[in-house]
Write a protein that holds these residues in place. Structure first.
Motif, short mmCIF file in Angstrom:
data_model
loop_
_atom_site.label_atom_id
_atom_site.label_comp_id
_atom_site.label_asym_id
_atom_site.label_seq_id
_atom_site.Cartn_x
_atom_site.Cartn_y
_atom_site.Cartn_z
N ALA A 80 -4.21 -11.14 -0.52
CA ALA A 80 -3.01 -11.39 -1.32
C ALA A 80 -3.32 -10.92 -2.73
CB ALA A 80 -2.65 -12.87 -1.32
N GLY A 81 -2.42 -10.16 -3.30
CA GLY A 81 -2.63 -9.61 -4.64
C GLY A 81 -2.42 -8.11 -4.63
N LEU A 82 -3.24 -7.41 -5.39
CA LEU A 82 -3.14 -5.96 -5.50
C LEU A 82 -3.72 -5.31 -4.25
CD1 LEU A 82 -2.26 -3.65 -7.34
CD2 LEU A 82 -4.50 -3.73 -8.42
N THR A 83 -2.86 -4.69 -3.46
CA THR A 83 -3.29 -4.15 -2.17
C THR A 83 -4.36 -3.07 -2.32
OG1 THR A 83 -1.04 -4.56 -1.38
CG2 THR A 83 -2.44 -3.17 -0.01
N SER A 130 -0.30 -13.06 7.73
CA SER A 130 0.23 -12.63 6.43
C SER A 130 1.72 -12.34 6.55
CB SER A 130 -0.49 -11.37 5.93
OG SER A 130 -0.19 -10.26 6.75
N VAL A 131 2.38 -12.40 5.40
CA VAL A 131 3.81 -12.07 5.31
C VAL A 131 3.93 -10.60 4.93
CG1 VAL A 131 5.96 -12.52 4.08
CG2 VAL A 131 4.45 -14.42 4.69
N ASN A 132 4.79 -9.88 5.63
CA ASN A 132 5.03 -8.47 5.32
C ASN A 132 6.24 -8.35 4.42
OD1 ASN A 132 2.98 -7.95 7.16
ND2 ASN A 132 4.41 -7.62 8.85
N HIS A 165 6.20 -1.87 4.65
CA HIS A 165 5.37 -2.85 3.96
C HIS A 165 3.93 -2.36 3.89
CE1 HIS A 165 4.79 -3.80 8.27
NE2 HIS A 165 3.55 -4.12 7.89
N GLN A 166 3.17 -2.95 2.95
CA GLN A 166 1.76 -2.64 2.81
C GLN A 166 0.94 -3.47 3.81
OE1 GLN A 166 0.03 -0.52 1.02
NE2 GLN A 166 1.38 0.22 -0.59
N LYS A 167 -0.09 -2.87 4.34
CA LYS A 167 -0.97 -3.57 5.27
C LYS A 167 -1.76 -4.64 4.53
CE LYS A 167 -4.49 -2.54 8.77
NZ LYS A 167 -5.35 -1.47 9.35
N LYS A 168 -1.76 -5.85 5.08
CA LYS A 168 -2.41 -6.98 4.41
C LYS A 168 -3.60 -7.55 5.18
CE LYS A 168 0.56 -7.28 0.96
NZ LYS A 168 0.17 -7.11 -0.44
#
Length: 274
Positions: A75-78, A48-50, A59-62
Motif C-alpha cells: 500500500a502506498g507508492l506502487t 488488496s483492493v484494486n 489498476h496497478q498490481k498490488k
C-alpha cells in the motif's frame, strides 16, 4: 509548529524529536489502496483492493510473488513497492543458490527493514513511500510481517494497511483469536469480509479485489477472478455477513479516519498511482 523549518531534509530532527520526511512517507501508505494479511498455523492469505486512477486505465498490481514460500502485498507508492519486491526476489534467489534451501521469512524481513532504514539516515535519499505486508511459510510455520517506511517491522496475526484500513482492523480484531485454527477456506472468507469493510458500501466483486494464498504444500499464487467471484457468491448466499450493529462501528471509524486523512486516494491523489 516547527514543521516548515524541519521537514526539508530527512536527516534533520525537529525540536520535538521527529523526522517529518519519514512521517510523510508513512502518510503515503495511509493514502494507498487497502491491503490485508492474515495467517493461520499453515496458511497465509494476502488481499488488496484494486483501484484504477481513471475509468480508462487498468489498476496497478498490488500483490507480488517473491518466492514459492513468500509473497507481499503493498500500500502506498506502487513504484517503490515494485523495486523492493524485486530486491526481495533477488535475495531469495541468491540465498537459494548459495545454501540450497529457501530463505527464512524473518531474515528477509530484517534485510528489507535495514534497507528502508538507510533511507532515513542519508540526506541524498528519501524514505520509501510504501508499506509491505510480507507473508511467508518456513520451518517455524506461517508468518505475517508489516514493514514500515521508517525501517521498523512487526509480526502480526492479522493486519491491514492503506486507505480506510481501520474498518478492516476492527473486523480482524474481533475475529483474530480464531485464525490460528482456521481452515484455508475460512481464512479466505475472513479476508474477503475484512476487505469489504474498506469499500464503504461499494459492492464486492472479483474485479475490485485480488486474493493470494500460500500454505503447507501450496506454493504462493494469486486466485483467478472466477474463483474469487465464486467464493464471494457462496459467502453471500450462506448469509455469513456480520450483524448490522457490529458493521456500524467499523463504518463510523472509517468515516472518522477519512475525515482526518483528507480526500480519498482516487479523489486527491497525485499523478503517480498509490
Amino acid at each position: 509548529m516547527f514543521r516548515n523549518q524541519y521537514d526539508t531534509d530527512v536527516t534533520t530532527w525537529s525540536p520535538a524529536g521527529r523526522l517529518f520526511q519519514v512521517e510523510y512517507a508513512m502518510e503515503a501508505v495511509k493514502q494507498g489502496s487497502a491491503a490485508i494479511g492474515l495467517r493461520s498455523k499453515t496458511h497465509v492469505v494476502l488481499a488488496s483492493v484494486n483501484k484504477a486512477s481513471s475509468e480508462l486505465s487498468s489498476h496497478q498490481k498490488k500483490i507480488f510473488k517473491v518466492d514459492d514460500h513468500i509473497g507481499v502485498a503493498i500500500a502506498g507508492l506502487t513504484a517503490d513497492g515494485r523495486v523492493l519486491s524485486r530486491y526481495m526476489r533477488n535475495e531469495c534467489i541468491n540465498y537459494s543458490y548459495t545454501y540450497e534451501s529457501p530463505l527464512p521469512v524473518g531474515r528477509l524481513v530484517v534485510q528489507l527493514a535495514d534497507k528502508a532504514q538507510v533511507c532515513t539516515q542519508r540526506s541524498w535519499k528519501r524514505p520509501y513511500g510504501v508499506g509491505l505486508l510480507v507473508g511467508g511459510l518456513d520451518e517455524s510455520g506461517a508468518h505475517l510481517y508489516y514493514n514500515c517506511p521508517s525501517g521498523n517491522y512487526f509480526e502480526y496475526q492479522a493486519f491491514a494497511i492503506g486507505s480506510r484500513s481501520q474498518a478492516a482492523k476492527t473486523y480482524l480484531e474481533r475475529k483474530f483469536e480464531s485464525f490460528m485454527d482456521s481452515s484455508r477456506e475460512n481464512l479466505i472468507k475472513d479476508a474477503l469480509f475484512a476487505l469489504r469493510e474498506t469499500l464503504q458500501g461499494e459492492k464486492m466483486t472479483s474485479s475490485i479485489c485480488t486474493i493470494s494464498i500460500l500454505g503447507a504444500g501450496e506454493a504462493f499464487h494469486v486466485l483467478d477472478q472466477e474463483t474469487v467471484q465464486r467464493l464471494i457468491n457462496e459467502f453471500e448466499i450462506v448469509g455469513e455477513e456480520p450483524p448490522a450493529d457490529e458493521a456500524a462501528a467499523p463504518d463510523a471509524e472509517a468515516a472518522a479516519e477519512a475525515a482526518t486523512e483528507g480526500a480519498a486516494p482516487d479523489q486527491g491523489a497525485a499523478p503517480m498511482d498509490i
